[in-house]
Design an enzyme around this catalytic site. Sequence first.
Site, short mmCIF file in Angstrom:
data_model
loop_
_atom_site.label_atom_id
_atom_site.label_comp_id
_atom_site.label_asym_id
_atom_site.label_seq_id
_atom_site.Cartn_x
_atom_site.Cartn_y
_atom_site.Cartn_z
N THR A 216 0.85 -1.19 0.00
CA THR A 216 0.00 0.00 0.00
C THR A 216 0.88 1.24 0.00
O THR A 216 2.08 1.14 -0.29
CB THR A 216 -0.99 -0.02 1.20
OG1 THR A 216 -1.90 1.07 1.08
CG2 THR A 216 -0.28 0.07 2.54
N ASN A 217 0.32 2.41 0.29
CA ASN A 217 1.12 3.64 0.38
C ASN A 217 0.55 4.49 1.50
O ASN A 217 -0.53 4.20 2.01
CB ASN A 217 1.11 4.37 -0.98
CG ASN A 217 -0.29 4.78 -1.38
OD1 ASN A 217 -0.92 5.57 -0.69
ND2 ASN A 217 -0.79 4.24 -2.48
N PRO A 218 1.28 5.55 1.92
CA PRO A 218 0.86 6.28 3.14
C PRO A 218 -0.23 7.33 2.92
O PRO A 218 -0.44 8.17 3.79
CB PRO A 218 2.14 6.97 3.61
CG PRO A 218 3.19 6.69 2.61
CD PRO A 218 2.56 6.04 1.42
N ALA A 283 -4.93 7.63 -4.21
CA ALA A 283 -3.59 7.18 -4.60
C ALA A 283 -3.63 5.66 -4.72
O ALA A 283 -3.18 4.94 -3.84
CB ALA A 283 -2.57 7.61 -3.55
#
Length: 403
Positions: A216-218, A283
Amino acid sequence: MPFSHRHVVLGVSGGIACYKSCFLARRLTEAGATVDVVLTAAAAEFVRPVTFEALTGRPVLTSLWERGGGRALAHIDLAKEPDLVIVAPATANLLARAAMGMADDLLTALLLARARRLVLAAPAMNDDMYANPATTANIKTLESRGWHFIGPESGALAEGPSERPGRMSEPDAIFAAAAQLLEQGDNPGKSKWSGKRVVVTAGPTREHLDPVRVITNPSSGRMGYALAEAARARGADVVLVSGPTELTPPAGLKTQHVETTEQMQQAVQGLVGSADALIMSAAPADYRPATQSAKKRPRSNGAFTLELEATPDILGSLTRRKGMVVVGFALETGNGLANARSKMQNKALDYVILNDATEPGAGFEVTTNRVTILGPGGKQVDLPLLPKRDVADRILDVVEEAL
Ligand code: CTP
């Protein structure tokens, strides 16, 4: 100017955010409004009436029984006069009393007596209180009666920082929302967003390696949630498609929760058939494991090589409704303008919102952002560093020209 010669009642209920209402009272007064402040008994414990009197130049009302300014039964008088009532902060208790139609102090009596007028409330409370279904139901009830809401935001609360909403919106944001309401007046059809169907995506997506591990991403989802809330505040019919975030969806809009990029693609494709605008602030994860293990891969197996494949490009693969306005984001780490321009072309975007992940205060995991908006015909609007909710409003100001 929406405030000149306007009469605004500023109702203040008892929470620590009362101090921010002093700034709001001053801004409204400076903008030319006649501001009558009504304090609940609890609010008067936080900020003395004399502070608001000094800021507004008007007597402050705190009780059903006083004859302030020679006005008997002040609430009935006020019910006829004001163009707008702002309740800031609106505590959980105040919202509950108003939703019940109680009139046990001047502020609730006034709210009951002027049920047909414009009301803008800025909730402020402990995050658990805001998440409580009782508060959610009260807000829904008040919305169904025509109240408008701004916030609450996540961030510092009296008890310490919180990732969940509870904190009152900043005075500047409340001021802007009030200006907008007054401009629309009793004719909300004036807002270009009114009745428009807007799809907003927010947050990251997650791709599983196995049942317990993800890529995943932040992304926090804050920018997308702020955009969804700002569009709803302008009268749009908003659907929020949210990846996994810690945020509570703003009251009054439909939310579809998804986990993976493919699920987000399906949700968005299912909604855009009837949408007037799509704002892709999510995102989505760009890669996913080429294979997924149905069982947890044991660590004792040691090192391994993971093969990744690209996820679908949601914007790139979208079947669009003719005339739908499409807004994309470009999160860059260098060469921003050139990359954003080519994304605009490749993904056939009407607008692209460029932000730089390496810039302090911008991008993921922060409550502020600094963006450049690129639009049709080489249009470029550079915004300063602002809270994400203000950025959202400025983006909508620009994008609405295409609606
Ligand atoms: N986006 C999308 N589908 C994806 C990834 C991103 O529709 N699988 C959208 C984002 O929501 C954003 C825009 O495309 O509005 C640009 O996202 P960005 O991550 O900046 O670009 P990418 O398409 O991922 O391109 P690159 O990784 O080459 O920068």
